[in-house]
Design a protein around this motif. Structure first.
Motif, PDB file in Angstrom:
ATOM      1  N   GLY A 483      50.585  35.220  39.651  1.00  0.00           N
ATOM      2  CA  GLY A 483      51.748  34.398  39.333  1.00  0.00           C
ATOM      3  C   GLY A 483      51.409  33.132  38.584  1.00  0.00           C
ATOM      4  N   TYR A 484      50.126  32.978  38.176  1.00  0.00           N
ATOM      5  CA  TYR A 484      49.767  31.793  37.384  1.00  0.00           C
ATOM      6  C   TYR A 484      48.554  32.001  36.481  1.00  0.00           C
ATOM      7  N   ASP A 485      47.678  32.939  36.816  1.00  0.00           N
ATOM      8  CA  ASP A 485      46.437  33.142  36.059  1.00  0.00           C
ATOM      9  C   ASP A 485      46.602  34.314  35.090  1.00  0.00           C
ATOM     10  N   MET A 486      46.522  34.044  33.798  1.00  0.00           N
ATOM     11  CA  MET A 486      46.741  35.082  32.796  1.00  0.00           C
ATOM     12  C   MET A 486      45.467  35.852  32.448  1.00  0.00           C
ATOM     13  N   ASN A 487      44.347  35.487  33.034  1.00  0.00           N
ATOM     14  CA  ASN A 487      43.066  36.060  32.604  1.00  0.00           C
ATOM     15  C   ASN A 487      42.307  36.749  33.732  1.00  0.00           C
ATOM     16  N   ILE A 488      43.009  37.359  34.672  1.00  0.00           N
ATOM     17  CA  ILE A 488      42.333  38.081  35.743  1.00  0.00           C
ATOM     18  C   ILE A 488      41.756  39.378  35.178  1.00  0.00           C
ATOM     19  N   ASP A 489      40.532  39.680  35.537  1.00  0.00           N
ATOM     20  CA  ASP A 489      39.842  40.879  35.052  1.00  0.00           C
ATOM     21  C   ASP A 489      40.587  42.132  35.503  1.00  0.00           C
ATOM     22  N   ASP A 490      40.836  43.040  34.552  1.00  0.00           N
ATOM     23  CA  ASP A 490      41.541  44.283  34.871  1.00  0.00           C
ATOM     24  C   ASP A 490      40.806  45.097  35.927  1.00  0.00           C
ATOM     25  N   ARG A 491      39.475  45.041  35.905  1.00  0.00           N
ATOM     26  CA  ARG A 491      38.700  45.797  36.892  1.00  0.00           C
ATOM     27  C   ARG A 491      38.951  45.277  38.298  1.00  0.00           C
ATOM     28  N   LEU A 492      39.104  43.980  38.419  1.00  0.00           N
ATOM     29  CA  LEU A 492      39.388  43.382  39.722  1.00  0.00           C
ATOM     30  C   LEU A 492      40.778  43.790  40.205  1.00  0.00           C
ATOM     31  N   ILE A 493      41.741  43.796  39.301  1.00  0.00           N
ATOM     32  CA  ILE A 493      43.105  44.194  39.656  1.00  0.00           C
ATOM     33  C   ILE A 493      43.138  45.659  40.078  1.00  0.00           C
ATOM     34  N   ASN A 494      42.479  46.525  39.315  1.00  0.00           N
ATOM     35  CA  ASN A 494      42.506  47.958  39.602  1.00  0.00           C
ATOM     36  C   ASN A 494      41.813  48.304  40.924  1.00  0.00           C
TER      37      ASN A 494
END
Length: 537
Positions: A483-494
């Protein structure tokens, strides 16, 4: 041998040594003079104004300026840069000329600046370097105007002082605009979108008109599944129908055995009817969904819950629910959700569910991506709270949330202790009751009656109440910042079991981060007629 009188002795050696010393002194003085002369000559060369890059020449004289000669020794690639630098200086003199009421000079400079901008624009469009012939006339004409401004006694000291004052004024305006932008963003985040309000109204109308819904609720309330500790229990406290449905849908969709899940939803009186109708009219693959009205909890009163005392206090109500008047106070510190009973109800989970032994608490702004039932078998080693620590970032330690200048705090807590995330937590309710965590929470709320121990929300009192009672979980169970960080690593999200849209850019708002919004939207029941009427249309 008889010694001669002093006046008859030969002074040859003494005279020779005096001459040597004199010659050495003269040599040193001459060397020093040559060194100073050479040094000053070198500085004159360095300090000479340059029309081209890395080129030195005689200082420019005001009389008889020959810019053709000066420009001709410049690099063609530096013409645009020279012109840009002259335009910057000319803009400064425009401001100074206006302040000295020399409007004609200000108009001349402004007009010449516009011509230079047009010239550079055309040169950039054609994609070719500026030639000597093109540069000569425009640079020399702009330089003449700059010297004209200097002749009007707008010396460099005046220019510097004027520009300094204007820079300071611009900084103040920028800071004010930043504060105002933050305030507007906070107001948008706090408001309920028109589409969600429409959905709530339509569902509430159905609740009031159709008695069968209310009869069905009574049947579900008495279901033995809601107190069966052999099942997996989740609790959500929210007044947002659509957000709560996403939490439930995403949890069920990723569960290996959804029929073994029980969801306990608590909402306020305004949202109770709409929440009931939504979860009674949608399919949840055999999972049980219980909806409760917070206003029916008779034990939740001012004599027991300190947060209710705070709500009844006039100063607190004015601070959190009044108009933002003090721009020095950070807007998020005055967000009304920090005084919301639904937000603080998480500290009363054992009272809400007196027969349950273990629950997973989920915020309404999370999305579940993996089966969470494995969390129920984790060993919490006698601790009450299982949570993901957030101190991988330096600012998520205790001293950042709590005032350690207070001796009550500094004597009991480690300022470097790790903070942890509230939003996906495993609670052992047996251990909670044994450690009397709710009483700890009440104690710290009383200590903070003057708001000197902490300023913001439910997390600081939770850090105090659960101190020494929190079991760290693997970071992949709960990833925050969508809800505020636009640069979270896709691997971390997945790899995350739960992703959390904490921050102002909630996925149901227009200011949501577009990159993450589909992760939330795919769990909405878009076939529901009310959703199509209110949100899509």
């Amino acid at each position: 041998m008889r010694r001669r009188p002093a006046e008859y002795r030969r002074p040859a050696r003494r005279r020779l040594s005096q001459w040597i010393l004199a010659l050495l002194g003269i040599s040193l003085i001459a060397g020093l003079v040559l060194f100073v002369f050479h040094h000053n000559h070198h500085e004159d060369q360095v300090k000479q104004p340059m029309m081209g890059e890395n080129v030195t020449k005689e200082p420019l004289k005001h009389e008889g300026l020959n810019f053709t000669k000066e420009i001709s020794i410049s690099s063609a690639s530096s013409f645009s840069r020279q012109l840009a630098e002259q335009m910057t200086l000319a803009k400064a003199y425009v401001i100074i000329a206006k302040e000295h009421n020399n409007l004609h000079l200000a108009w001349q400079l402004s007009n010449k600046i516009k011509n230079c901008q047009l010239f550079l624009s055309k040169a950039a469009k054609r994609g070719e370097s500026i030639t000597l012939e093109e540069a000569e006339q425009i640079i020399s004409s702009l330089s003449d105007l700059i010297f004209k401004a200097q002749d009007a006694h707008y010396d460099i000291a005046t220019t510097m002082m004027t520009m300094k004052s204007h820079i300071q004024a611009l900084e103040e305006r920028t800071n004010a605009a930043t504060v105002q932008s933050t305030l507007f963003g906070q107001l948008v985040a706090e408001s309920l979108p028109k589409s969600l309000h429409c959905l709530k109204v339509k569902l509430t109308k159905d609740w009031l008109r159709q008695l069968p819904f209310q009869n069905l609720v009574e049947e579900k309330r008495n279901s033995p599944r809601v107190v069966d500790n052999n099942l997996y229990h989740f609790c959500i406290f929210s007044d947002n129908v659509l957000a709560t449905s996403v939490v439930v849908n995403s949890t069920i969709s990723n569960a290996d055995h959804p029929e073994q899940l029980v969801f306990h939803i608590v909402t306020n009186g305004i949202s109770y009817g709409s929440m009931q109708v939504w979860f009674l009219t949608n399919d949840f693959k055999g999972a049980t969904v219980e909806v409760q009205n917070m206003e029916e909890f008779t034990w939740l009163n001012a004599s027991y819950a300190s947060v209710i005392k705070r709500l009844l206090d006039q100063d607190s109500r004015a601070y959190y629910f009044g108009v933002y008047q003090d721009m020095k106070v950070e807007p998020k510190l005055r967000n009304p959700k920090h005084m919301s009973l639904l937000n603080h109800l998480r500290f009363y989970i054992p009272e809400v569910y007196p027969l349950l032994e273990k629950v997973i608490f989920l915020d309404d702004d999370v999305v579940v991506q993996k089966d969470l039932t494995r969390l129920f078998s984790l060993d919490l080693h006698g601790n009450v709270n299982g949570a993901v620590e957030t101190c991988l970032e330096a600012f998520h330690r205790y001293y950042k949330y709590i005032n350690f200048s207070n001796p009550i705090i500094s004597s009991k807590f480690d300022p470097q202790a790790c903070g942890w995330a509230f939003g996906m937590n495993v609670f052992d309710l047996i251990a909670w009751r044994k450690e009397n965590v709710t009483s700890r929470y009440h104690y710290w709320q009383e200590q903070n009656s003057d708001q000197m121990l902490w300023k913001l929300g439910a997390l600081p009192p939770a850090l105090l109440a659960f101190y020494g009672l929190t079991e760290p979980l693997d970071r992949r169970w709960h990833v925050l910042g969508l809800g505020y960080d636009m640069n979270i690593d896709d691997r971390l999200i997945n790899s995350a079991a739960v992703i959390h849209f904490n921050g102002n850019m909630k996925p149901w708002l227009k200011l949501a981060i577009g990159r993450y919004k589909p992760l939330w939207e795919r769990y909405i029941n878009q076939s529901h007629p009310y959703y199509q009427d209110c949100v899509i249309s």
